[in-house]
Scaffold this active site. Structure first.
Site, PDB file in Angstrom:
ATOM      1  N   ARG A  93      10.929 -37.389   8.168  1.00 59.66           N
ATOM      2  CA  ARG A  93      10.692 -38.245   9.258  1.00 59.66           C
ATOM      3  C   ARG A  93      11.528 -39.793   8.722  1.00 59.66           C
ATOM      4  NH1 ARG A  93       5.812 -35.689   9.917  1.00 59.66           N
ATOM      5  NH2 ARG A  93       5.773 -34.161  11.840  1.00 59.66           N
ATOM      6  N   ASP A 153      -0.991 -34.426  15.255  1.00 64.60           N
ATOM      7  CA  ASP A 153      -1.561 -33.888  14.042  1.00 64.60           C
ATOM      8  C   ASP A 153      -2.960 -33.411  14.222  1.00 64.60           C
ATOM      9  OD1 ASP A 153       0.996 -35.075  12.105  1.00 64.60           O
ATOM     10  OD2 ASP A 153       0.429 -36.309  13.963  1.00 64.60           O
ATOM     11  N   ARG A 156      -3.389 -30.503  16.090  1.00 64.93           N
ATOM     12  CA  ARG A 156      -3.152 -29.201  14.998  1.00 64.93           C
ATOM     13  C   ARG A 156      -4.272 -28.811  14.300  1.00 64.93           C
ATOM     14  NH1 ARG A 156       3.057 -31.515  14.236  1.00 64.93           N
ATOM     15  NH2 ARG A 156       3.876 -30.359  15.834  1.00 64.93           N
ATOM     16  N   HIS A 180       2.234 -40.817  10.062  1.00 64.62           N
ATOM     17  CA  HIS A 180       2.564 -39.445  11.162  1.00 64.62           C
ATOM     18  C   HIS A 180       3.780 -38.935  10.260  1.00 64.62           C
ATOM     19  CE1 HIS A 180       3.753 -36.360  13.863  1.00 64.62           C
ATOM     20  NE2 HIS A 180       5.000 -36.910  13.977  1.00 64.62           N
TER      21      HIS A 180
END
Ligand code: NAD
Length: 319
Positions: A93, A153, A156, A180
């Site tokens: 990222r 997240d 998840r 993140h």
């Protein structure tokens, strides 16, 4: 008379690609927004997505869906920024940093030029750094500029824990904090199943051979989720679209929801001038309060490590 110039429940989505359009679809189905406007530098894409969605209007709760222009910044209540370059297979990222920072700055400049009073939700990656960039560029109070952070997240994580423990996901309260991205971590000290701590629940459950090993694997799976999905199909968009409905819904309905959105810290957890995810109360004003909890020593260390990773990226950008 209201002090705000925004139209109540008008949501402007900047970036009508996979994430933006999926979020628009989920938001329309939720009935939370009165007006959804899609904006993209690819005007044909925004137009096509808006038309396709608008043809579903007879099946949605009442909602108005259009393709917009920069003028819509003037009266949107919430602006959600999904514009940017996509994460390529194998790309971290943080690699996306330079490409997306200037896109976000351009959008913020357009908002400032139109005296936008919207609450801004950043989604484009790296989301923590871009939230910081948007906050600095706009000069707006920190609560008004938030990142979707680790809301996805944490979802998840809750899903995997519910599968592992055989407990309804709605009874699983669990948070991923920090970046993140690769340095994110599970706040096990805050994790519980319907009020029962993991330490209490595990000995009574007997379903796994080595809980320490299994819990490390669960966290690794959370961290690697985006990489796996991107390897399989090129992008992630369904779950993040729903996470955004949760965040934007909390703003539109002034819900005071505790969400792990990304925000600029101002001394909380001993950290300052860096953006990352910790539990915060989300209201109509954006982030009303950052909650400081008693994290375990290893979790405090992990949070400080995330802060260092993000601060390095901010320095690399020269902001
Ligand atoms: P995408 O390529 O499908 O869509 C991005 C869109 O942004 C494109 O349509 C592009 O034309 C548009 N765009 C680029 N510059 C623009 C500008 N200046 N103004 C308006 N529109 C502009 O990508 P995607 O799959 O939708 O992902 C979007 C972003 O969201 C990426 O940065 C991705 O990494 C990120 N993402 C974040 C999360 C999260 O949890 N935060 C999850 C998934 C994806």
């Amino acid at each position: 008379m209201s002090e705000h110039t925004w139209r109540s429940r008008k949501v402007l989505i900047v970036g009508a690609g996979a994430v933006g359009s999926t979020f628009a679809y989920a938001l329309a189905q939720s009935g939370l927004a009165e007006e959804i406007v899609l904006l993209d530098m690819n005007r044909d894409l925004a137009q096509g997505q808006a038309l396709d969605l608008a043809h579903g209007v007879p099946f949605f709760p009442t909602v108005h869906i259009t393709a917009g222009t920069q003028e819509d910044y003037a009266d949107a209540q919430v602006v959600v920024i999904t514009a940017g370059a996509k994460q390529r297979p194998g790309e971290t990222r943080l690699d996306l940093l330079h490409r997306n920072a200037s896109i976000v700055e351009g959008i913020v400049d357009d908002m400032v030029a139109r005296d936008s009073q919207a609450t801004v939700v950043l989604v484009s990656n790296p989301v923590d750094v871009l939230t910081y960039v948007a906050h600095k560029r706009s000069g707006w109070p920190r609560g008004r500029v938030l990142g979707s952070g680790t809301v996805l997240d944490s979802a998840r994580f809750r899903y995997l824990l519910s599968q592992h423990c055989g407990v309804d996901v709605h009874n699983v309260h669990a948070y991923i904090l920090g970046e993140h991205g690769d340095s994110e971590f599970a706040a096990w000290s805050m994790t519980h199943l319907a009020g029962i701590t993991m330490e209490e629940y595990c000995p009574a459950c007997h379903s796994c051979a080595d809980w320490a090993q299994e819990r490390a694997e669960i966290v690794q799976q959370v961290r690697d989720s985006a990489y796996h999905i991107i390897d399989y199909k090129g992008a992630t968009y369904y779950a993040v679209g729903l996470a955004l409905v949760r965040i934007v819904g909390a703003i539109l309905r002034n819900q005071q929801s505790v969400l792990t959105v990304s925000t600029v810290l101002d001394g909380e957890y001993g950290l300052k001038d860096v953006c990352l995810s910790v539990p915060s109360i989300v209201t109509q004003e954006g982030i009303a309060r950052v909650l400081e909890t008693d994290l375990a020593p290893d979790e405090r260390e992990a949070l400080a490590h995330s802060a260092t990773v993000i601060q390095k990226a901010i320095s690399a950008l020269g902001r």
